[in-house]
Design a protein around this motif. Structure first.
Motif, mmCIF file in Angstrom:
data_model
loop_
_atom_site.group_PDB
_atom_site.id
_atom_site.type_symbol
_atom_site.label_atom_id
_atom_site.label_comp_id
_atom_site.label_asym_id
_atom_site.label_seq_id
_atom_site.Cartn_x
_atom_site.Cartn_y
_atom_site.Cartn_z
ATOM 1 N N GLU A 157 32.653 48.427 137.859
ATOM 2 C CA GLU A 157 31.334 48.790 136.840
ATOM 3 C C GLU A 157 31.665 50.539 135.492
ATOM 4 O O GLU A 157 32.069 50.688 136.032
ATOM 5 C CB GLU A 157 30.354 49.879 137.611
ATOM 6 C CG GLU A 157 29.447 50.583 137.092
ATOM 7 C CD GLU A 157 28.837 49.030 135.836
ATOM 8 O OE1 GLU A 157 28.352 49.445 134.983
ATOM 9 O OE2 GLU A 157 27.722 48.494 136.377
ATOM 10 N N MET A 159 29.895 51.416 133.183
ATOM 11 C CA MET A 159 29.606 52.844 132.455
ATOM 12 C C MET A 159 30.202 53.832 133.948
ATOM 13 O O MET A 159 29.691 54.651 132.730
ATOM 14 C CB MET A 159 27.611 52.414 132.487
ATOM 15 C CG MET A 159 27.451 53.222 132.103
ATOM 16 S SD MET A 159 27.726 53.029 130.418
ATOM 17 C CE MET A 159 26.974 54.614 129.523
ATOM 18 N N GLY A 217 26.990 45.774 127.931
ATOM 19 C CA GLY A 217 27.815 45.970 129.245
ATOM 20 C C GLY A 217 28.682 45.376 129.280
ATOM 21 O O GLY A 217 29.997 45.417 129.094
ATOM 22 N N ARG A 220 31.009 46.930 126.604
ATOM 23 C CA ARG A 220 32.163 47.864 127.272
ATOM 24 C C ARG A 220 32.861 46.948 128.604
ATOM 25 O O ARG A 220 34.450 48.360 129.265
ATOM 26 C CB ARG A 220 31.589 48.588 128.837
ATOM 27 C CG ARG A 220 30.092 49.553 127.546
ATOM 28 C CD ARG A 220 30.249 51.034 129.097
ATOM 29 N NE ARG A 220 28.661 50.097 129.753
ATOM 30 C CZ ARG A 220 27.162 49.887 129.226
ATOM 31 N NH1 ARG A 220 26.584 50.708 128.126
ATOM 32 N NH2 ARG A 220 26.641 49.921 129.545
ATOM 33 N N GLN A 221 33.100 46.352 129.204
ATOM 34 C CA GLN A 221 34.017 45.392 130.530
ATOM 35 C C GLN A 221 35.197 44.541 129.809
ATOM 36 O O GLN A 221 36.336 45.654 129.645
ATOM 37 C CB GLN A 221 33.502 44.290 130.853
ATOM 38 C CG GLN A 221 34.156 43.892 132.112
ATOM 39 C CD GLN A 221 34.268 45.170 133.438
ATOM 40 O OE1 GLN A 221 35.242 45.964 133.305
ATOM 41 N NE2 GLN A 221 34.074 44.987 134.181
ATOM 42 N N LEU A 245 27.666 41.642 135.368
ATOM 43 C CA LEU A 245 27.048 40.900 133.534
ATOM 44 C C LEU A 245 26.504 39.591 134.023
ATOM 45 O O LEU A 245 26.186 38.874 135.198
ATOM 46 C CB LEU A 245 28.453 40.489 133.283
ATOM 47 C CG LEU A 245 29.773 41.947 132.818
ATOM 48 C CD1 LEU A 245 30.736 41.418 132.544
ATOM 49 C CD2 LEU A 245 28.747 42.485 132.311
#
Length: 427
Positions: A157, A159, A217, A220-221, A245
């Motif tokens: 995750e 975040m 998302g 960010r990954q 995702l």
């Protein structure tokens, strides 16, 4: 009342006195492990070792990782052994709570202490300098020299892994500045921007100055992958990198991991509960259940000829178009996983297995080996019981009775593709 209640008849409760005794005993054990990890100025000979096979990047041997709680000892990883060859992807698959993530955290020496501890076993790792260390015996200070630089981890995750109060660039620069102190600030920044470009992020200079909440998302990954690769590690641990995702972004991230692995000639330990991801990525597969490995082998062996009833059950649980065509229900494995605090002495899967017989209820099975190091922990393959004519689990190739909708499994170059027989033979 408790005697008449069937649900509570066999339930055992701990008294407050018993909980205090367990907690007192656990504190002694945890203090001993913590003192060992916090040692200073330790001679390198205490944790240096030799690889059994120099072609491997890491060798995990009989790993035991326990959590000492007030209600008992949770055996999250209970005798796990496997290896990751250089330049290969090893997929670790299993349902939630089987010990996949704890195994990866043990490799990184990031198990939450003092409750969580590596109790037994060895984790042999060869650095880029050619030295071989046993990570399970390394003090914390020594482990910091290879964590992040030699072994990197992509968490599931992003975040919660990215710091929300620091910009992306600051977080990327930090890792490089720690391990490459001779680099100037301009060189560090240029390297960070280069990594953002390598993971497929457009307008890298703008993203470099953004905060995590300003990115999607998928982006960010990608940042997490860039952060993991910025020091050119030999081993990348990807802990369910596509869980949060959507399907389209999942495919992009997995393709990116493959491209990056080839560029840096690294190895990947891919942790997931998605067999589709394993089929498309891995060279070798390790199937875990209740803290143990129940089956391991080459991708072709696992998907074409699974041996363990649990592996076959996972395969049968995959959704297929044939379920829609026939209106049949999706298969699910019955029963529940045993409590890791109170594991039985027999096979952990026997209470859920339709192929179990007497010996399964008496002791835990050893590993039985097949061709090409394919192994499974199941008494069905013991030569002593071959006269019993036991039924062995098989993967159902025909997903429906209708020949036009039958599904066959094809594995070209390590990837699993499902196609209908009609398409295959041009019908």
């Amino acid at each position: 009342m408790a005697k008449d209640n069937k649900n509570t008849k066999n339930t055992q409760y701990l008294t407050i006195k018993e909980e205090r005794e367990i907690a007192k005993s656990n504190r002694k054990i945890m203090k001993q492990f913590e003192r060992t990890k916090n040692r200073k100025n330790v001679d390198e000979s205490e944790f240096t070792t030799q690889m059994h096979d120099p072609r491997n990047v890491i060798e995990i041997d009989n790993l035991h990782t326990y959590f000492y709680t007030d209600v008992g000892t949770t055996k999250a990883v209970n005798g796990v052994s496997f290896k990751i060859p250089e330049g290969k992807i090893v997929g670790v698959v299993g349902e939630s709570g089987c010990g996949k993530s704890v195994t990866s955290l043990s490799v990184m020496q990031l198990v939450q202490g003092p409750v969580g501890q590596i109790v037994d076993g060895s984790i042999r790792y060869t650095t880029s300098e050619g030295k071989c260390y046993d990570i399970a015996k390394m003090p914390r200070d020594e482990m910091r020299r290879i964590r992040g630089k030699e072994i990197a981890m992509i968490f599931q995750e992003p975040m919660t892994s990215l710091n929300p109060v620091f910009k992306i660039g600051e977080q990327l620069d930090e890792a490089l500045a720690i391990f490459e102190p001779k680099m100037s600030k301009e060189e560090v920044k240029a390297r960070s921007i280069e990594m953002l470009e390598m993971v497929g992020i457009a307008d890298q200079k703008k993203i470099y100055n953004n905060y995590p909440h300003e990115l999607s998302g998928g982006m960010r990954q990608r940042v997490m992958i860039a952060m993991a690769l910025i020091c050119n590690p030999r081993l990348i641990i990807a802990d369910e990198p596509t869980t949060a995702l959507d399907v389209t972004i999942q495919a992009q991230i997995l393709e990116l991991l493959l491209e990056v692995k080839n560029k840096i000639n690294g190895s990947i330990m891919l942790i997931t509960h998605d067999l589709g991801v394993i089929a498309g990525m891995a060279d070798y597969v390790v199937v875990m259940y209740a803290g143990k490995i129940v089956e391991a082998g080459d991708i072709h062996d696992i998907f074409k000829n699974p041996k363990h009833p649990y592996t076959v059950g996972l395969m049968r649980s995959l959704p297929s178009l044939s379920h829609v065509a026939t209106g049949s229900r999706l298969y699910s494995i019955p029963g529940q996983v045993p409590s890791p605090v109170n594991l039985p002495d027999n096979c952990y899967f026997c209470n859920r297995c339709e192929y179990s017989f007497d010996i399964c209820m008496e002791q835990y099975p050893p590993d039985y080996y097949f061709e090409d190091n394919h192994r499974a922990a199941c008494f069905l393959y013991d030569e002593k019981y071959k006269d019993l004519d036991l039924v062995k689990p098989e993967l159902p190739r025909n997903m429906a009775d209708d020949s036009e909708s039958k599904m066959v499994r094809k594995i070209p170059q390590g990837r699993v593709v499902l196609e209908s027989e009609t398409d295959r033979f041009g019908g």
